[in-house]
Design an enzyme around this catalytic site. Structure first.
Site, short mmCIF file in Angstrom:
data_model
loop_
_atom_site.label_atom_id
_atom_site.label_comp_id
_atom_site.label_asym_id
_atom_site.label_seq_id
_atom_site.Cartn_x
_atom_site.Cartn_y
_atom_site.Cartn_z
N ASN A 9 95.81 6.25 130.24
CA ASN A 9 94.75 5.42 129.66
C ASN A 9 95.15 4.36 130.59
O ASN A 9 96.06 3.37 130.37
CB ASN A 9 94.80 5.13 128.45
CG ASN A 9 93.80 3.79 128.25
OD1 ASN A 9 93.00 3.61 128.87
ND2 ASN A 9 93.94 3.44 126.91
N LYS A 11 93.55 1.58 131.14
CA LYS A 11 92.93 0.26 130.39
C LYS A 11 92.01 -0.48 131.54
O LYS A 11 91.31 0.10 132.34
CB LYS A 11 93.95 -0.59 129.72
CG LYS A 11 94.78 0.34 128.79
CD LYS A 11 95.54 -0.53 127.97
CE LYS A 11 96.52 0.45 127.38
NZ LYS A 11 97.25 -0.11 126.29
N HIS A 95 89.73 3.91 120.40
CA HIS A 95 90.91 3.27 120.81
C HIS A 95 91.18 1.86 120.31
O HIS A 95 90.22 1.06 119.90
CB HIS A 95 91.20 2.85 122.44
CG HIS A 95 92.48 2.47 123.08
ND1 HIS A 95 93.00 1.23 122.70
CD2 HIS A 95 93.42 3.34 123.36
CE1 HIS A 95 94.03 1.44 123.25
NE2 HIS A 95 94.39 2.67 123.68
N GLU A 97 92.29 -0.73 120.91
CA GLU A 97 91.84 -2.09 121.63
C GLU A 97 90.22 -2.28 121.50
O GLU A 97 89.82 -3.36 121.41
CB GLU A 97 92.20 -1.93 122.92
CG GLU A 97 93.57 -2.30 123.21
CD GLU A 97 94.31 -1.85 124.17
OE1 GLU A 97 93.74 -1.25 125.17
OE2 GLU A 97 95.63 -1.55 124.21
N GLU A 167 97.80 6.93 117.38
CA GLU A 167 98.41 5.79 118.29
C GLU A 167 98.55 4.62 117.12
O GLU A 167 97.70 3.86 116.66
CB GLU A 167 97.23 5.26 118.90
CG GLU A 167 96.97 6.42 120.14
CD GLU A 167 96.66 5.53 121.54
OE1 GLU A 167 97.39 6.26 122.37
OE2 GLU A 167 95.94 4.76 121.57
N GLY A 173 101.68 -0.71 123.71
CA GLY A 173 102.15 -1.72 124.81
C GLY A 173 103.22 -2.88 124.40
O GLY A 173 103.40 -3.82 124.93
N SER A 213 103.67 3.51 123.70
CA SER A 213 104.90 3.25 124.69
C SER A 213 105.64 4.61 124.87
O SER A 213 106.83 4.61 124.84
CB SER A 213 105.95 2.23 123.80
OG SER A 213 105.19 1.16 123.78
C1 PEP Z 1 97.27 3.42 124.81
O1 PEP Z 1 96.67 2.40 125.46
O2 PEP Z 1 96.49 4.23 124.45
C2 PEP Z 1 98.82 3.25 124.69
C3 PEP Z 1 99.36 4.15 124.21
O3 PEP Z 1 99.48 2.19 125.63
P1 PEP Z 1 101.09 2.21 125.89
O4 PEP Z 1 101.56 3.48 126.32
O5 PEP Z 1 101.05 1.05 127.06
O6 PEP Z 1 101.70 1.61 124.64
#
Ligand code: PEP
Length: 249
Positions: A9, A11, A95, A97, A167, A173, A213
């Site tokens: 992803n 983003k 997601h 976000e 998630e 992040g 992460s």
């Molecule tokens: C994501 O945006 O779905 C995500 C898991 O981000 P990150 O790996 O940066 O934590």
């Protein structure tokens, strides 16, 4: 055996001119890798360049969002049939976000999921608790509610292509990762919810990814959990070497 999905992803990162250099470096590192399904979800504007750069490769291209209507007066939006028409196969739905910054509710996630499935896209439906919910012991309630509402009024037959991503929002992040055991526990719960909505057989083949992460250093331990069927990777997917190392964990 559930084939794992390793999805990127990006983003709101990378301009179209940065797409080809990424693929030029990434593709040779994962050439002939067929153990897992690989998908990259760039921003909408980068998708044509990604489709071109990934043509005839083992890397599928996904989107990070879509509208729930098939077309119409929705200024600034992109619908599933547009994605499908240019060769996109996967789409991230719900997601955190989107939920956090754009007011996406469980009901909107359900509407989008229905349309994505109807069109034949592979939806990656994201669920996960925020830190306050985990600390208050509400993780299970939140995951149950998000799954129940996302899966509402969808048949097992229709949902066949669906993928779910667990998630935990506090891990996205932040550099904090759920332990493989924490993730596995959440996945067991999500699978049980899928069994309630779609039946045992469906739940058994449902792929549930972990996201939060994921990095080259922790991918192997996470992927070793039998409950974890792949990863949704944000930050660490922006660098071709690091994403390839995760794919090849
Ligand atoms: C994501 O945006 O779905 C995500 C898991 O981000 P990150 O790996 O940066 O934590």
């Amino acid at each position: 055996m559930r084939k794992k999905v390793i999805a990127a992803n990006w983003k709101m990162c990378k301009t179209p001119d940065q797409v080809q250099p990424f693929f030029r470096e990434f593709l040779p590192l994962v050439a002939s890798h067929d153990r897992d399904e690989i998908a990259i979800c760039p921003p909408f504007l980068d998708i044509p360049a990604a489709l071109e750069a990934g043509k005839d490769s083992n890397v599928a291209i996904g989107a990070q969002n879509m509208h729930w209507e098939k077309e119409g007066a929705y200024t600034g939006e992109i619908c599933g049939s547009m994605l499908l028409a240019i060769g996109v196969t996967h789409v991230i739905i719900g997601h955190s976000e989107r939920r956090q910054y754009f007011g996406e509710t469980d009901d909107v996630v359900n509407l989008k999921l229905k349309v994505a499935l109807e069109l034949g896209l592979i939806p990656i439906v994201c669920v996960g608790e925020v830190l306050e919910e985990r600390e208050a012991g509400l993780t299970e309630d939140v995951l149950r509610r998000q799954c129940l509402r996302a899966f509402h009024a969808i048949s097992g037959k229709k949902a066949r292509k669906m993928v779910v991503a667990y998630e935990p929002v506090w891990a996205i992040g932040t550099g904090k990762t759920a332990t493989p055991q924490m993730a596995a526990d959440a996945h067991v719960l999500i699978r049980a919810e899928a069994a309630k909505s779609f039946g045992e057989e469906f739940a058994e083949q449902l792929r549930i990814l972990y996201g939060g992460s994921v990095k080259p250093e922790n991918a192997k331990a996470l992927m070793a959990e039998s409950e974890i069927d792949g990863a949704l990777v944000g930050g660490a997917s922006l660098d071709p070497k690091s994403f390839a190392a995760i794919v090849r964990y």
